[in-house]
Design an enzyme around this catalytic site. Structure first.
Site, PDB file in Angstrom:
ATOM      1  N   HIS A 202       0.821  -1.291  -0.043  1.00  0.00           N
ATOM      2  CA  HIS A 202       0.114   0.021   0.118  1.00  0.00           C
ATOM      3  C   HIS A 202       0.694   1.191  -0.047  1.00  0.00           C
ATOM      4  O   HIS A 202       0.155   2.319  -0.195  1.00  0.00           O
ATOM      5  CB  HIS A 202      -1.096  -0.072   1.213  1.00  0.00           C
ATOM      6  CG  HIS A 202      -0.313   0.333   2.681  1.00  0.00           C
ATOM      7  ND1 HIS A 202      -0.522   1.443   2.996  1.00  0.00           N
ATOM      8  CD2 HIS A 202       0.351  -0.483   3.066  1.00  0.00           C
ATOM      9  CE1 HIS A 202      -0.165   1.375   4.151  1.00  0.00           C
ATOM     10  NE2 HIS A 202       0.399   0.265   4.511  1.00  0.00           N
ATOM     11  N   CYS A 328       0.535  13.495  19.940  1.00  0.00           N
ATOM     12  CA  CYS A 328      -0.399  14.258  20.587  1.00  0.00           C
ATOM     13  C   CYS A 328      -0.668  13.172  21.843  1.00  0.00           C
ATOM     14  O   CYS A 328      -2.117  12.923  22.084  1.00  0.00           O
ATOM     15  CB  CYS A 328      -1.607  14.611  19.763  1.00  0.00           C
ATOM     16  SG  CYS A 328      -2.529  15.909  20.386  1.00  0.00           S
TER      17      CYS A 328
HETATM   18  C1  LIG Z   1       9.193   2.733   7.460  1.00  0.00           C
HETATM   19  C2  LIG Z   1       7.730   1.919   7.906  1.00  0.00           C
HETATM   20  N1  LIG Z   1       8.098   0.735   8.142  1.00  0.00           N
HETATM   21  C3  LIG Z   1       6.818  -0.107   8.137  1.00  0.00           C
HETATM   22  C4  LIG Z   1       5.505   0.352   8.186  1.00  0.00           C
HETATM   23  C5  LIG Z   1       4.413  -0.631   8.451  1.00  0.00           C
HETATM   24  O1  LIG Z   1       4.041  -0.976   7.242  1.00  0.00           O
HETATM   25  P1  LIG Z   1       2.412  -1.628   7.065  1.00  0.00           P
HETATM   26  O2  LIG Z   1       1.422  -0.499   7.216  1.00  0.00           O
HETATM   27  O3  LIG Z   1       2.371  -2.013   5.860  1.00  0.00           O
HETATM   28  O4  LIG Z   1       2.230  -2.669   8.154  1.00  0.00           O
HETATM   29  C6  LIG Z   1       5.652   1.700   7.544  1.00  0.00           C
HETATM   30  C7  LIG Z   1       4.247   2.197   7.707  1.00  0.00           C
HETATM   31  O5  LIG Z   1       3.243   2.440   8.297  1.00  0.00           O
HETATM   32  C8  LIG Z   1       6.789   2.393   7.560  1.00  0.00           C
HETATM   33  O6  LIG Z   1       6.363   3.562   7.036  1.00  0.00           O
END
Ligand SMILES: Cc1ncc(COP(=O)(O)O)c(C=O)c1O
Length: 400
Positions: A202, A328
């Site tokens: 996503h 927050c």
């Molecule tokens: C750097 C990073 N690692 C891990 C995640 C976790 O991804 P996911 O939402 O696919 O579990 C995110 C996003 O939230 C992210 O930006």
């Protein structure tokens, strides 16, 4: 008017080409990829294997090294817990850094509760680890280094290749959370010396709920203890019926990136530079967070002096979707742990917004967004009477 979406670090819209590839796998090709006895199953399995190749191609890896998961959080958990538990006899030390995503930090904390020792390396003012610190932290007990590719808040890219060299020369596995970087940086796991890598569909114009974990199978072979027990799918690494439409979408998203990443990187960086220029032309008291050059193409993290914590976001919400650089969790908005780690714990850090520009943003949208931010900051500085923010909602502290 449609709200201009500038929060692509949180999530991205599904690319219509991705959706088109996915649709048949919800309806006519709905089979279970593990059903070997009929063609519904084999059609689904073929689609999954095609996607595995598409993901591997983007990483210059081989298809057998790719495991499908539900997203980066699961990939990271499987990588960190899987390696730690498998190699427990070899050592109990893990190295990571203070500005990692919470999926890494909280998994490390859970491992600490389970007898592992974790070093959280500090970062410099740009958000980069110091390689000397990393080398000094490695000991005979170290089994894993986990450092992200690109930061989800301030956009800073780590020197992944150098980290890979240190890991290799120390005989330590290197996990890289490339969730944000995979959409804009060229990733070659061989050249970078990455042994295990997490990503999520996503964040790259694919569907939510699907991710992948690259796991090196030779030089060196990485072995994992599974975290899910069940039917033994994904060669025993990740049990559970495969999300075939999601996986097809992830594969298609990777294929699109393979051909368009370079051009897109140029276009998005230009838009980012233009937005920065508008802000600099019309406002003073600005601070841009993160590394000035070594950064994710679409990221702009900016702090505004003389603007109270969260007063800016409500002012922008009817025109542009961006996210805050503060958490927050108390009555007084606090700078995020990432801004604190780069030394921005003062007032400047409190009025910070994170802007994430993406594939479908136009130049016009950037012009409007720039003008809107300038107007909102001016208004707030003139009024000097901040709007109150409801900080009682713990969900407001969720970081993506
Ligand atoms: C750097 C990073 N690692 C891990 C995640 C976790 O991804 P996911 O939402 O696919 O579990 C995110 C996003 O939230 C992210 O930006």
């Amino acid at each position: 008017m449609k709200i201009i979406y500038l929060d692509h670090h949180a999530t991205t819209p599904v690319d219509p080409r991705v959706l088109e590839a996915m649709l048949p796998y919800f309806t006519e090709h709905f089979g279970n990829a593990a059903s070997r006895s009929h063609s519904y199953g084999s059609v689904a399995e073929e689609a999954v294997e095609k996607a595995r190749t598409q993901v591997a191609d983007l990483l210059s890896a081989t298809a057998r090294d790719v495991i499908f998961t539900s997203g980066a959080t699961e990939s990271i958990n499987l990588a960190l817990r899987g390696i730690s538990n498998f190699y427990r006899e070899r050592g109990n030390h893990i190295i990571t850094c203070q500005t990692e995503h919470r999926a890494v930090l909280y998994t490390c904390q859970a491992l600490e509760n389970n007898g592992f020792r974790v070093t959280y390396l500090p970062v410099d003012e740009w958000g980069r680890i110091t390689l000397d610190h990393l080398e000094a932290a490695v000991s005979k007990e170290t089994i894993l280094i986990s450092i992200m590719f690109g930061n989800h808040e301030i956009g800073t890219l780590q020197d992944v290749e150098a980290i890979g060299r240190i890991a290799k020369s120390s005989g330590v596995f290197f996990h890289c959370d490339a969730t944000q970087a995979v959409g804009c940086e060229a990733i070659d796991v061989e050249r970078l010396g990455v042994d295990i890598l997490s990503l999520s569909a996503h964040k790259i114009y694919g569907p939510k709920g699907t991710g992948a974990l690259y796991v090196r199978r030779k030089n060196p072979r990485v072995r994992l203890s599974p975290i899910l027990s069940g039917g033994g799918q994904e060669r025993g690494h990740r049990s559970g019926t495969l999300n075939v439409p999601g996986i097809v979408g992830l594969g298609q998203a990777c294929e699109i990136l393979k051909t368009s990443r370079k051009t897109e990187h140029g276009q998005i960086s230009k838009l980012r530079d233009r937005l920065k220029e508008i802000l600099e032309q019309h406002l003073d008291g600005l601070q841009f967070n993160g590394h000035p050059e070594k950064r994710l193409a679409g990221n702009l993290s900016v702090s505004f002096a003389d603007v109270e914590g969260h007063s800016l976001l409500p002012k922008l919400a009817d025109t542009i979707a961006v996210s805050a650089g503060a958490s927050c969790t108390s009555a007084i908005p606090e700078p995020s742990y990432i801004l604190k780690a780069i030394g921005g714990a003062g007032a400047m850090a409190q009025a910070t917004i994170r802007i994430g520009i993406g594939r479908f943003n136009s130049k016009k949208e950037i012009e409007i967004a720039g003008q809107r931010i300038v107007a909102a900051v001016r208004e707030l500085r003139t009024a000097k009477s901040p709007q109150s923010v409801d900080c009682s909602d713990p969900a407001s502290d969720v970081r993506h």
